[in-house]
Design a protein around this motif. Structure first.
Motif, short mmCIF file in Angstrom:
data_model
loop_
_atom_site.label_atom_id
_atom_site.label_comp_id
_atom_site.label_asym_id
_atom_site.label_seq_id
_atom_site.Cartn_x
_atom_site.Cartn_y
_atom_site.Cartn_z
N GLY A 176 4.26 22.99 12.24
CA GLY A 176 4.64 21.58 12.14
C GLY A 176 4.39 21.02 10.75
O GLY A 176 4.12 19.84 10.58
N ASP A 177 4.49 21.89 9.77
CA ASP A 177 4.15 21.50 8.41
C ASP A 177 5.35 21.62 7.47
O ASP A 177 5.26 22.21 6.41
CB ASP A 177 3.00 22.39 7.91
CG ASP A 177 2.37 21.87 6.64
OD1 ASP A 177 2.40 20.66 6.40
OD2 ASP A 177 1.85 22.72 5.87
N ARG A 233 12.79 20.96 6.47
CA ARG A 233 13.36 20.97 7.82
C ARG A 233 14.88 21.11 7.74
O ARG A 233 15.49 21.88 8.49
CB ARG A 233 12.97 19.68 8.57
CG ARG A 233 12.96 19.82 10.07
CD ARG A 233 12.34 18.63 10.77
NE ARG A 233 10.89 18.53 10.54
CZ ARG A 233 10.29 17.64 9.76
NH1 ARG A 233 10.99 16.73 9.12
NH2 ARG A 233 8.99 17.64 9.60
#
Length: 92
Positions: free
Chosen positions: A18-19, A25
């Motif tokens: 989640g980094d 992204r």
């Protein structure tokens, strides 16, 4: 020499933790569209992480034993020929 992780590996690791920045992204989404195997890899890694969580297995960073560096030096100096010996052999 340690090999640097590929950009693909970096993006997958970031997605799993989640980094990822917004830009990363987007980069991952574009890579996933071009290579559907990324989705398979992500699913497999998430499944493995879930199994580890369910088994209450966690990663712990522990320092290596103090004697490790000396044992490595001893093992590699015994296994590797002396550079002077090698130079003499190649000159003959």
């Amino acid at each position: 020499m340690t090999e640097m992780p590929s950009r693909r590996a970096e993006l997958i690791a970031g997605a799993l933790t989640g980094d990822l920045s917004d830009h990363e992204r987007l980069e991952l989404d574009q890579a996933r569209a071009a290579d559907p195997s990324i989705d398979v890899e992500l699913a497999e890694l998430r499944s493995a992480a879930a199994r580890l969580d369910a088994a209450d297995i966690t990663w712990r960073e522990e320092p290596p034993p103090a004697s490790l560096a000396e044992r490595i030096r001893a093992a590699t100096s015994e296994a590797a020929p002396d550079s002077e010996d090698e130079d003499r052999r190649s000159a003959s």
